[in-house]
Design an enzyme around this catalytic site. Structure first.
Site, PDB file in Angstrom:
ATOM      1  CG  ASP A 191      -2.273   0.676   0.850  1.00 51.25           C
ATOM      2  OD1 ASP A 191      -2.237   1.847   0.407  1.00 51.25           O
ATOM      3  OD2 ASP A 191      -3.331   0.042   0.980  1.00 51.25           O
ATOM      4  CG  HIS A 197      -4.215   2.091  -2.475  1.00 49.52           C
ATOM      5  ND1 HIS A 197      -4.296   2.647  -1.212  1.00 49.52           N
ATOM      6  CD2 HIS A 197      -5.459   2.227  -3.011  1.00 49.52           C
ATOM      7  CE1 HIS A 197      -5.536   3.068  -0.992  1.00 49.52           C
ATOM      8  NE2 HIS A 197      -6.263   2.831  -2.069  1.00 49.52           N
ATOM      9  CD  GLU A 217      -9.885   4.092  -1.764  1.00 47.49           C
ATOM     10  OE1 GLU A 217     -10.813   4.509  -1.066  1.00 47.49           O
ATOM     11  OE2 GLU A 217      -8.800   3.725  -1.280  1.00 47.49           O
ATOM     12  CD1 TRP A 250     -14.063  -1.773  -3.195  1.00 50.88           C
ATOM     13  CD2 TRP A 250     -14.300  -0.420  -1.440  1.00 50.88           C
ATOM     14  NE1 TRP A 250     -13.517  -0.560  -3.520  1.00 50.88           N
ATOM     15  CE2 TRP A 250     -13.637   0.293  -2.454  1.00 50.88           C
ATOM     16  CE3 TRP A 250     -14.550   0.224  -0.223  1.00 50.88           C
ATOM     17  CZ2 TRP A 250     -13.239   1.621  -2.312  1.00 50.88           C
ATOM     18  CZ3 TRP A 250     -14.155   1.547  -0.079  1.00 50.88           C
ATOM     19  CH2 TRP A 250     -13.512   2.226  -1.119  1.00 50.88           C
ATOM     20  CE1 TYR A 279     -14.832  -3.309   3.194  1.00 50.72           C
ATOM     21  CE2 TYR A 279     -13.680  -1.236   3.465  1.00 50.72           C
ATOM     22  CZ  TYR A 279     -13.999  -2.332   2.701  1.00 50.72           C
ATOM     23  OH  TYR A 279     -13.479  -2.462   1.445  1.00 50.72           O
ATOM     24  CG  ASP A 336     -11.856  -0.152   8.378  1.00 50.44           C
ATOM     25  OD1 ASP A 336     -12.900  -0.776   8.104  1.00 50.44           O
ATOM     26  OD2 ASP A 336     -11.351   0.684   7.619  1.00 50.44           O
ATOM     27  CD1 TRP A 360     -10.625  -1.968   5.070  1.00 49.53           C
ATOM     28  CD2 TRP A 360      -8.656  -2.035   4.002  1.00 49.53           C
ATOM     29  NE1 TRP A 360     -10.830  -2.513   3.821  1.00 49.53           N
ATOM     30  CE2 TRP A 360      -9.645  -2.558   3.146  1.00 49.53           C
ATOM     31  CE3 TRP A 360      -7.336  -1.976   3.563  1.00 49.53           C
ATOM     32  CZ2 TRP A 360      -9.349  -3.025   1.864  1.00 49.53           C
ATOM     33  CZ3 TRP A 360      -7.045  -2.434   2.282  1.00 49.53           C
ATOM     34  CH2 TRP A 360      -8.044  -2.948   1.450  1.00 49.53           C
ATOM     35  CD  GLU A 366      -6.946   2.973   6.478  1.00 51.52           C
ATOM     36  OE1 GLU A 366      -7.212   1.866   6.982  1.00 51.52           O
ATOM     37  OE2 GLU A 366      -7.482   3.395   5.436  1.00 51.52           O
TER      38      GLU A 366
HETATM   39  C1  TNX Z   1     -11.128   1.870   1.306  1.00 56.32           C
HETATM   40  S1  TNX Z   1     -11.636  -1.065   0.499  1.00 56.32           S
HETATM   41  C2  TNX Z   1      -9.995   1.221   0.872  1.00 56.32           C
HETATM   42  C3  TNX Z   1      -8.881   1.022   1.802  1.00 56.32           C
HETATM   43  C4  TNX Z   1      -9.117   1.728   3.099  1.00 56.32           C
HETATM   44  C5  TNX Z   1     -10.544   1.468   3.538  1.00 56.32           C
HETATM   45  C6  TNX Z   1     -10.880   2.000   4.874  1.00 56.32           C
HETATM   46  C7  TNX Z   1     -10.646  -0.537  -0.534  1.00 56.32           C
HETATM   47  C8  TNX Z   1     -10.557  -1.300  -1.738  1.00 56.32           C
HETATM   48  N1  TNX Z   1      -9.937   0.585  -0.325  1.00 56.32           N
HETATM   49  O1  TNX Z   1      -7.685   1.441   1.188  1.00 56.32           O
HETATM   50  O2  TNX Z   1      -8.229   1.238   4.035  1.00 56.32           O
HETATM   51  O3  TNX Z   1     -11.405   2.048   2.601  1.00 56.32           O
HETATM   52  O4  TNX Z   1     -12.121   1.542   5.318  1.00 56.32           O
END
Ligand code: TNX
Length: 696
Positions: free
Chosen positions: A189, A260, A324, A390, A415, A417, A467, A469
């Protein structure tokens, strides 16, 4: 005579009292209680008929040794009063089911295949009393069981924070104990590259380390300036892959591309469009640069990396990320633009699609299948890709309809997190007050409602994601996982028809005792929840309160509120905390409502109550526009505003117009659209969070 009889009665009664209550998670398909019980003691033997069940017998023994302090002899010879593990080899079954029989004469486990026998042992483990003692009394039962979904997974992000091999193994054990069979290892990442690649040593000498880490929730309150990082050597990876495979768990490695990828750019700057000036970020990257899609070197690099990855991971699936990915870097890059021209790609989404297809082609040629996040649908799906949905369910639905296999992992439900209660005492991802309590996880149904029955076979299963973070140590990961993982396991394994919250809730009590035995750090909120005290909720009555309201487009699954009525329910949030049920959220889309005031009503203004918090990518609308009509067909614009009561947090945008009498009002709230420059994830979609529409 009488005395002997009484003694016997007492013995039988205590025996039954000592037996473990039957409380199995995930709930088996069919279970019948029988008379009596079986005692496991140090003299009991485990009988196996073939090598394929050796690891399963060892797993049981390791469990007994670890938590009860003794283990059993494993033999190939038939022995009475034993625990027999006999896989039905002749069945050649493709489902991982099993049958389980316990009674005074012993225990017989018959898996449809070796994995089935392993799952039966997990069931046995849950029939073992949670209180250690020299004899473990197993109740007599007869069980037939099989998983509902072939894919039952969980993701651990080791990119944002690094976790040692010892903890990764523990994580895998937790999955095994819950009959899960896929471990999705998010290995790369922006803030860290965690897998040794021999051909590119800088990925781990440079890319695995950052000089500072963010303090507080993004955008944070500063940095901890300290070298942080870590990575897994190839030997360690092999060891973990073997460890998982002994537990019938497949590890899916994820190598993120094209986004990422900042840690890789910091290691080999020639991989980026600009070609220099990259540094492993403190958390998210602040610069839109990703792997350059115009440079053939990028593909050569990734293919070489993947060559090493596939040697380490026998998994049929390789996850290539795809989520993303900002497109600004590509827009400004002559090489990317030249590639687009040459390949006839109309925009940068098609360039991303080109990127993924090219990698897919390579991996397919090596006999592997790619999995990508649902963004890989944008610009055209790679022909053989599996999609991980997601951002709600829509990506999964679209992919399944197009004949692709999908794995459901919507952030709205799985999720881990996200906070599990309102007042978490440590930091969690994203939105203040947005919570995913265990009930919500349990209520999740992996087959989307709108998916025609025919295509539901494309839903391979589901996955819960961790996740990291805001998780920088194993105890925190455990806290975020439990008890939600137990709920997820039942959703992924048990037949839909037998899933029942009341039953699950009562079984959780025993599950908590197991957690205690495992010395797990779990969220105690549910265990300790007391009857909710009455809260006085002020109502703000206005001309829209309780009136009929319709939405032109649906809110996101993350913020469904309690339906459209949420916007006119008289409850206005004044607290800084967000309550998920009090907001409708729109991800990148506008919100447009029509309010029927019931009859001609005198009105002079509309106030839109909303939430604004840049750091969480939540933006107030660009503007609010109000339209009036007396027949719902011909709406006329009567006012528009950009005024706002507060710069951040809870705020109100007011639209004034000439006083008039009207029956229907249409209110359009224009989403910010894309995240503006100057922050992270420039170009990604913005959230629009609405609380209440007031009409005066
Ligand atoms: C989105 S789920 C992301 C992650 C982040 C997460 C936090 C995904 C494919 N990408 O990079 O950690 O949200 O909830």
């Amino acid at each position: 005579m009488k005395v002997v009889f009484f003694l016997l009665v007492i013995l039988v009664v205590t025996e039954i009292a000592n037996a473990q209550e039957i409380s199995i998670i995930p709930k088996p398909m069919g279970l019948t209680k029988k008379e009596g019980s079986f005692d496991i003691s140090k003299n009991t033997q485990i009988v196996i008929a073939e090598e394929g069940d050796k690891n399963t017998a060892n797993f049981l023994n390791d469990y007994l040794q670890h938590y009860y302090g003794w283990k059993l002899k494993i033999t190939n010879l038939p022995v009475d009063h034993s625990i027999g593990i006999f896989t039905k080899k002749f069945l050649a079954a493709d489902n991982d089911g099993y049958s389980f029989e316990s009674g005074p004469d012993g225990i017989i486990i018959s898996g449809n295949n070796n994995a089935g026998s392993f799952y039966a042992v997990q069931t046995l483990i849950q029939l073992v009393p949670t209180k250690p003692s020299p004899t473990l009394v197993i109740p007599a039962v007869s069980i037939i069981d099989a998983p509902r979904f072939a894919y039952r997974g969980s993701l651990l992000d080791v990119g944002r924070h690094f976790f040692p091999v010892s903890f990764v193994k523990k994580y895998i054990d937790y999955l095994a104990l819950h009959k899960m069979n896929y471990f999705h290892w998010h290995l790369t990442d922006d803030p860290g590259w965690r897998i040794e690649i021999k051909k590119y040593p800088k990925l781990t000498t440079v890319g695995a380390w950052r000089n500072k880490s963010l303090i507080g929730r993004y955008p944070g309150i500063g940095y901890e300036v300290k070298r942080y990082g870590g990575f897994y050597t190839q030997d360690e990876i092999k060891e973990v892959v073997k460890y998982a495979s002994d537990r019938f768990i497949t590890i899916i490695p994820e190598i993120e591309m094209p986004g990422h990828s900042y840690a890789a750019l910091a290691s080999y700057p020639e991989l980026g469009c600009r070609g220099s000036g990259y540094e492993v970020p403190a958390l998210y990257r602040e610069d839109p640069e990703v792997f350059c899609a115009g440079n053939d070197y990028t593909f050569e690099f990734l293919q070489n990396v993947l060559d090493e990855v596939i040697l380490l991971f026998p998994s049929k699936y390789i996850h290539i990320g795809g989520d993303e990915c900002p497109k600004e870097g590509w827009k400004a890059c002559p090489k990317c633009q030249a590639r687009m021209k040459k390949e006839g790609l109309k925009d940068e989404h098609e360039l991303q699609s080109y990127f993924i297809r090219r990698i897919e082609k390579y991996l397919n040629s090596k006999g592997r299948t790619i999995i990508g996040w649902d963004e890989i649908l944008e610009g055209g799906l790679a022909p053989n890709a599996v999609v991980m949905s997601w951002r709600g369910e829509s990506g999964g639905v679209a992919a399944a309809k197009a004949g692709h296999d999908v794995i459901m992992t919507p952030s709205s439900h799985v999720y881990f997190d996200y906070a599990q209660k309102e007042d978490e005492d440590s930091l969690t991802f994203a939105w203040d007050g947005v919570i995913t309590p265990i009930e919500k996880v349990y209520a999740y149904e992996p087959i989307p409602k709108e998916l025609p029955k025919e295509q539901s076979k494309h839903v391979l299963g589901a996955q819960a994601n961790v996740w990291t973070e805001y998780m920088n140590n194993p105890r925190k990961v455990e806290y975020m996982l439990f008890p939600r993982l137990s709920a997820a396991s039942e959703v992924f394994w048990s037949p839909k028809e037998i899933r029942n919250w009341g039953s699950f809730e009562s079984r959780l009590t025993t599950q908590f005792k197991r957690y205690d035995l495992w010395k797990l750090n779990y969220c105690k909120e549910f265990a300790e929840r007391k009857p909710v005290s009455r809260i006085v909720q002020p109502f703000h009555i206005n001309k829209a309160t309780g009136k009929k309201i319709t939405l032109t487009n649906e809110p996101s699954d993350n913020f469904p509120g309690h339906g459209p009525i949420t916007l006119v329910d008289g409850i206005q949030n004044s607290k800084g905390l967000l309550k998920q049920t009090e907001f409708l959220g729109f991800f990148g889309t506008d919100c447009e409502v029509v309010i029927d005031l019931g009859n001609q009503t005198a009105v002079k203004n509309v106030k839109v109550h909303l939430y604004h918090q840049k750091g969480s990518w939540i933006y107030r609308p660009q503007f609010v526009e109000v339209f009036a009509s007396n027949d719902t067909t011909s709406f006329r614009s009567i006012g528009r505003t950009e005024k706002v009561s507060a710069a951040t947090g809870n705020a109100v945008m007011q639209v004034n117009f000439n006083p008039r009498s009207v029956r229907y009002l249409k209110v359009n709230m224009k989403n910010k659209g894309a995240l503006p420059s100057g922050g992270s994830y420039v170009g990604s979609k913005a959230w629009l969070l609405l609380d209440e529409i007031e009409v005066n």
